[in-house]
Enzyme design. Sequence first.
Site, PDB file in Angstrom:
ATOM      1  N   ASN A  52      -2.929 -11.520   3.513  1.00 54.92           N
ATOM      2  CA  ASN A  52      -1.732 -10.790   3.931  1.00 54.92           C
ATOM      3  C   ASN A  52      -1.394 -11.022   5.406  1.00 54.92           C
ATOM      4  O   ASN A  52      -0.580 -10.307   5.970  1.00 54.92           O
ATOM      5  CB  ASN A  52      -1.922  -9.285   3.715  1.00 54.92           C
ATOM      6  CG  ASN A  52      -2.009  -8.926   2.245  1.00 54.92           C
ATOM      7  OD1 ASN A  52      -1.410  -9.579   1.408  1.00 54.92           O
ATOM      8  ND2 ASN A  52      -2.776  -7.899   1.931  1.00 54.92           N
ATOM      9  N   HIS A 138       2.586   1.460  -5.163  1.00 60.95           N
ATOM     10  CA  HIS A 138       1.168   1.193  -4.939  1.00 60.95           C
ATOM     11  C   HIS A 138       0.287   2.247  -5.609  1.00 60.95           C
ATOM     12  O   HIS A 138       0.686   3.398  -5.792  1.00 60.95           O
ATOM     13  CB  HIS A 138       0.891   1.165  -3.434  1.00 60.95           C
ATOM     14  CG  HIS A 138      -0.456   0.655  -3.072  1.00 60.95           C
ATOM     15  ND1 HIS A 138      -1.542   1.486  -2.868  1.00 60.95           N
ATOM     16  CD2 HIS A 138      -0.910  -0.617  -2.882  1.00 60.95           C
ATOM     17  CE1 HIS A 138      -2.597   0.757  -2.557  1.00 60.95           C
ATOM     18  NE2 HIS A 138      -2.251  -0.521  -2.560  1.00 60.95           N
ATOM     19  N   GLU A 177       8.783   1.442  -2.353  1.00 62.37           N
ATOM     20  CA  GLU A 177       8.234   0.499  -1.388  1.00 62.37           C
ATOM     21  C   GLU A 177       9.344  -0.330  -0.755  1.00 62.37           C
ATOM     22  O   GLU A 177      10.448  -0.448  -1.310  1.00 62.37           O
ATOM     23  CB  GLU A 177       7.207  -0.419  -2.063  1.00 62.37           C
ATOM     24  CG  GLU A 177       6.020   0.347  -2.632  1.00 62.37           C
ATOM     25  CD  GLU A 177       4.847  -0.574  -2.979  1.00 62.37           C
ATOM     26  OE1 GLU A 177       4.728  -1.651  -2.366  1.00 62.37           O
ATOM     27  OE2 GLU A 177       4.061  -0.185  -3.857  1.00 62.37           O
ATOM     28  N   SER A 181       4.099  -5.045  -3.551  1.00 62.81           N
ATOM     29  CA  SER A 181       2.945  -5.861  -3.205  1.00 62.81           C
ATOM     30  C   SER A 181       2.575  -6.898  -4.253  1.00 62.81           C
ATOM     31  O   SER A 181       1.962  -7.909  -3.922  1.00 62.81           O
ATOM     32  CB  SER A 181       1.734  -4.955  -2.941  1.00 62.81           C
ATOM     33  OG  SER A 181       1.410  -4.194  -4.090  1.00 62.81           O
ATOM     34  N   ASP A 206       7.222   3.095   1.711  1.00 57.01           N
ATOM     35  CA  ASP A 206       5.956   2.427   2.000  1.00 57.01           C
ATOM     36  C   ASP A 206       6.321   0.989   2.358  1.00 57.01           C
ATOM     37  O   ASP A 206       6.653   0.191   1.488  1.00 57.01           O
ATOM     38  CB  ASP A 206       5.049   2.478   0.769  1.00 57.01           C
ATOM     39  CG  ASP A 206       3.752   1.671   0.941  1.00 57.01           C
ATOM     40  OD1 ASP A 206       3.702   0.805   1.832  1.00 57.01           O
ATOM     41  OD2 ASP A 206       2.806   1.904   0.175  1.00 57.01           O
ATOM     42  N   HIS A 209       4.280  -4.144   3.397  1.00 57.89           N
ATOM     43  CA  HIS A 209       4.464  -5.597   3.297  1.00 57.89           C
ATOM     44  C   HIS A 209       5.785  -6.074   3.898  1.00 57.89           C
ATOM     45  O   HIS A 209       6.055  -7.284   3.883  1.00 57.89           O
ATOM     46  CB  HIS A 209       4.359  -6.038   1.843  1.00 57.89           C
ATOM     47  CG  HIS A 209       2.998  -5.830   1.258  1.00 57.89           C
ATOM     48  ND1 HIS A 209       1.981  -6.752   1.368  1.00 57.89           N
ATOM     49  CD2 HIS A 209       2.473  -4.776   0.577  1.00 57.89           C
ATOM     50  CE1 HIS A 209       0.894  -6.296   0.767  1.00 57.89           C
ATOM     51  NE2 HIS A 209       1.170  -5.100   0.285  1.00 57.89           N
ATOM     52  N   LYS A 241      -1.634  -6.250   7.789  1.00 51.47           N
ATOM     53  CA  LYS A 241      -0.939  -7.345   7.123  1.00 51.47           C
ATOM     54  C   LYS A 241      -0.263  -8.208   8.191  1.00 51.47           C
ATOM     55  O   LYS A 241      -0.943  -8.958   8.880  1.00 51.47           O
ATOM     56  CB  LYS A 241      -0.009  -6.775   6.078  1.00 51.47           C
ATOM     57  CG  LYS A 241      -0.825  -6.001   5.015  1.00 51.47           C
ATOM     58  CD  LYS A 241      -0.011  -5.298   4.015  1.00 51.47           C
ATOM     59  CE  LYS A 241      -0.901  -4.647   2.962  1.00 51.47           C
ATOM     60  NZ  LYS A 241      -1.769  -3.562   3.501  1.00 51.47           N
TER      61      LYS A 241
END
Length: 405
Positions: A52, A138, A177, A181, A206, A209, A241
Amino acid sequence: MKSPVVTGPFALGAALAGREQAALLRRRIATHGSVAGRLQVDGRDYLNFSANDYLGLADHSAIKAAFKAGIDCYGTGSGASPLVTGYSRAHQQLEETLAEWLGVEAVLLFNCGFSANQAVLKALLGKAHRLWQDKLNHASLQEMGSQLPCKMTRFGHNDMAALASQLEPGRGLIVSEGVFSMDGDQAPWRELATLAAQSGNWLMIDDAHGLGVLGPQGRGTLAAQGVPPASVHIQMGTFGKALGVAGAFVGGSRELVDYLVNFARHYVYSTHMPAAQACAVSKSIELVRAADESRAHLAQLIARFRQGAAALGWQLGASDTPIQPLLVGESSAALQLAERLRAFGLWVTAIRPPTVPVGTARLRITLSAAHREQDIDRLLEALGPCTLSATSNEDAADPRGARHA
């Protein structure tokens, strides 16, 4: 030494045997020197397409120097929970830097994204509340949501019509998100913000990423989609990440942060992250904000890979981010393909149920600004023309199944 025969109420061996029979057993592999798009395992060097470290900062000399200087000043650990003596000026400075960068009033630091997500849900949601989650959120969010006394509803992935039909006015929290992910696609944050405002519910992102990779100065998914930070009540992001360090944060209003300081058990009862780590993250943010050239290079690599994989007949997810899922279907086929790439010196992890639904096993290819164009070409050459069925017995119509309904 041979393990003793274990008897009692927990059928550990049977559970493990079942996982192995289904090609789902997980084993750890010790790596060495996993930096700059490379890693070493058992003395062999590999190109790493499973990390990541999206901007290639995990081995950056300036971040390492900041970490070392922090150790010299603060020591290797914080020594206590943040409400005892574990909160330092270095933590405070990092929180202030994050708040200014992301356009929020205040920020609170956590040891990891898993605990940050769970702390927010547990502290906010009671029996009288509602929780609406994207079904691909997640595991930290899904797990905590299922344990809370409130009613949780999971809406179809990025299905705003379904969410709109489920919302109740002013009852709770909508969570999704920034970048998902396992699929690498993004949630539609303008529509989410509109639905939250219209229904009088709070909204949480969230952005583990998306932070560092997307938007002006790497400010993340909201900035990339032109969504004002004030329209999203809670932001969560991680430092492990694109920022290349470790840890996480929750940002929002000053009142929210003060509330979490008092009621978030994951924060109150955990030893704080080392101050030296906060020093390293502060330096990383400085580099990320100035990393437009790295982000442009990464975007070029993503386009190169997607064009090449499509020309070879491979099925990819709808992602323009560094997460590029190559959809296979059966778990055994995904493992075989990962082993094939490993023989070519390419490290790509097979992702299988229960991380993804049955029938949607994949290679989760992640690209980094530390990669070069010739690295992408080497990966494409090793993949070669697709000779695998993109479907599975469980879901012959769409290997992503109902997750993308």
